[in-house]
Design an enzyme around this catalytic site. Structure first.
Site, PDB file in Angstrom:
ATOM      1  CB  CYS A  17      -2.232 -19.636   4.495  1.00 41.62           C
ATOM      2  SG  CYS A  17      -1.388 -19.106   2.839  1.00 41.62           S
ATOM      3  CG  HIS A  46       3.709 -23.362  -6.957  1.00 45.25           C
ATOM      4  ND1 HIS A  46       4.333 -23.345  -6.184  1.00 45.25           N
ATOM      5  CD2 HIS A  46       3.288 -22.958  -7.931  1.00 45.25           C
ATOM      6  CE1 HIS A  46       5.113 -22.742  -6.654  1.00 45.25           C
ATOM      7  NE2 HIS A  46       4.177 -22.584  -8.487  1.00 45.25           N
ATOM      8  CG  HIS A  79       4.004 -18.179  -5.633  1.00 42.13           C
ATOM      9  ND1 HIS A  79       3.588 -18.027  -6.914  1.00 42.13           N
ATOM     10  CD2 HIS A  79       3.661 -18.985  -5.059  1.00 42.13           C
ATOM     11  CE1 HIS A  79       2.956 -19.168  -6.112  1.00 42.13           C
ATOM     12  NE2 HIS A  79       3.295 -20.449  -5.188  1.00 42.13           N
ATOM     13  CG  HIS A 129       9.671 -21.219  -5.172  1.00 47.77           C
ATOM     14  ND1 HIS A 129       8.961 -20.294  -4.669  1.00 47.77           N
ATOM     15  CD2 HIS A 129       8.603 -22.358  -4.278  1.00 47.77           C
ATOM     16  CE1 HIS A 129       7.932 -20.968  -4.414  1.00 47.77           C
ATOM     17  NE2 HIS A 129       7.614 -22.313  -3.981  1.00 47.77           N
ATOM     18  CD  GLU A 131       8.687 -16.862  -0.790  1.00 49.35           C
ATOM     19  OE1 GLU A 131       8.802 -16.398   0.697  1.00 49.35           O
ATOM     20  OE2 GLU A 131       7.304 -17.752  -0.671  1.00 49.35           O
ATOM     21  CB  SER A 228       3.251 -27.095  -3.324  1.00 52.63           C
ATOM     22  OG  SER A 228       3.052 -26.350  -2.212  1.00 52.63           O
ATOM     23  CB  SER A 229       8.108 -24.312  -1.623  1.00 47.72           C
ATOM     24  OG  SER A 229       8.659 -24.559  -0.245  1.00 47.72           O
ATOM     25  CB  SER A 273      -1.018 -23.393  -2.450  1.00 46.38           C
ATOM     26  OG  SER A 273      -0.926 -24.959  -2.747  1.00 46.38           O
TER      27      SER A 273
END
Length: 316
Positions: A17, A46, A79, A129, A131, A228-229, A273
């Site tokens: 992204c 991540h 993040h 996390h 973020e 990676s969420s 990512s």
């Protein structure tokens, strides 16, 4: 020997992204500008493949600012970080470059604005996390209450039900978050939401593409890291959309071929990512084992680009 036929459905959009693209570029430009090494607090994004490639170029990844020498630049990951981190870097007179995704920064500003208006924040996110830690760290202790599930809402103890606002982590499941928001609004009718959805465009688009691919496939592979969420959410979205087999793989070597025996249609996507080179690696692995045809299922086009910080655009 004739290879069995198989159709690979590539979800689009997938992979990098704008925020990830920018963060990687920031590390590369910092190395170009100040030479190696540059220090990065937490993995810049991540993905092991990306982090390893940057390590080779001269990036050193640490978990704590105290592990950075004061005479080298430090970069904060995409993040985001708690407010105390840039403050500590400034106190140590370090060169600090913030690679926080602008869409995460937007959530930070939102939290700040609501807090200044006297509202207590409820954050929908995953505990621990980076973020979530970074966003909650924008405000003093106790000003941001965390909920991870709809069930958590019942246990919330708020200061004043009439003075609440909610924010979300940018990489959540769109459907799960909508459910939590509905429960929050039912319990706290006065709660204020963001002007525009906090879940970022890339997360939303990648989940929509998986939903469009799901009816066509017997199995879904999501290329992404286990921490990676947004990648883990894509697996969940695939399962909710009816994929009997949905698996997270870091790269082609992780594919469980036995689980794919007899399968004729596989969906492939990549978390925000994960670089496209890993998608191509997976396609090649299928081509070596199947008579593979590739179809693209596109649900949106992305042309968003974020500028790198001014400090990297200026000469030394």
């Amino acid at each position: 020997m004739t290879l069995p036929p198989l159709t690979l459905y590539l979800a689009a959009p997938r992979g990098f992204c704008a925020g990830v693209d920018r963060a990687i570029k920031i590390v590369e430009l910092a190395i170009e500008k100040w030479g190696a090494p540059v220090y990065v607090r937490h993995e810049i994004v991540h993905n092991k493949f990306v982090v390893d490639a940057l390590r080779v170029k001269g990036a050193i990844f640490v978990e704590d600012l105290d592990d950075c020498p004061t005479d080298r630049p430090v970069i904060f990951s995409a993040h985001g970080v708690p407010k105390s981190v840039p403050a500590a870097a400034e106190a140590r007179q370090m060169i600090a470059v913030d690679a926080t995704c602008p869409l995460v920064t937007k959530v930070h500003s939102e939290a700040q604005r609501h807090s200044e208006a006297g509202l207590q924040m409820v954050m929908i996110g995953h505990a621990g996390h980076p973020e979530t830690v970074g966003t909650m760290g924008q405000l003093p202790e106790g000003e941001v209450l965390l909920v991870e599930t709809a069930a958590d809402v019942a246990g919330l103890s708020v200061r004043d039900p009439a003075k609440l606002a909610y924010i979300t982590q940018t990489t959540l499941s769109v459907d799960d978050t909508a459910e939590i928001v509905a429960v929050l609004q039912a319990r706290f009718p006065a709660i204020i939401g963001p002007h525009k959805e906090d879940i970022c465009y890339a997360t939303t688009n990648r989940q929509a593409a998986v939903k469009a691919v799901a009816p066509k496939i017997d199995a879904l592979l999501v290329i992404g890291a286990p921490n990676s969420s947004n990648s883990k959410r894509l697996v969940e979205v695939g399962r909710s959309a009816g994929c009997a087999y949905a698996q997270l793989v870091q790269r082609a070597t992780d594919i469980d071929w036995r689980a794919l025996e007899g399968i004729r249609a596989v969906g492939v996507t990549a978390g925000a990512s994960a670089p496209e080179v890993l998608v191509n690696e997976v396609i090649d692995a299928f081509r070596a084992r199947f008579q593979t045809s590739v179809e693209i299922v596109e649900t949106a086009q992305e042309n968003i680009e974020f500028k790198v910080p001014r400090v990297l655009r200026e000469p030394v």
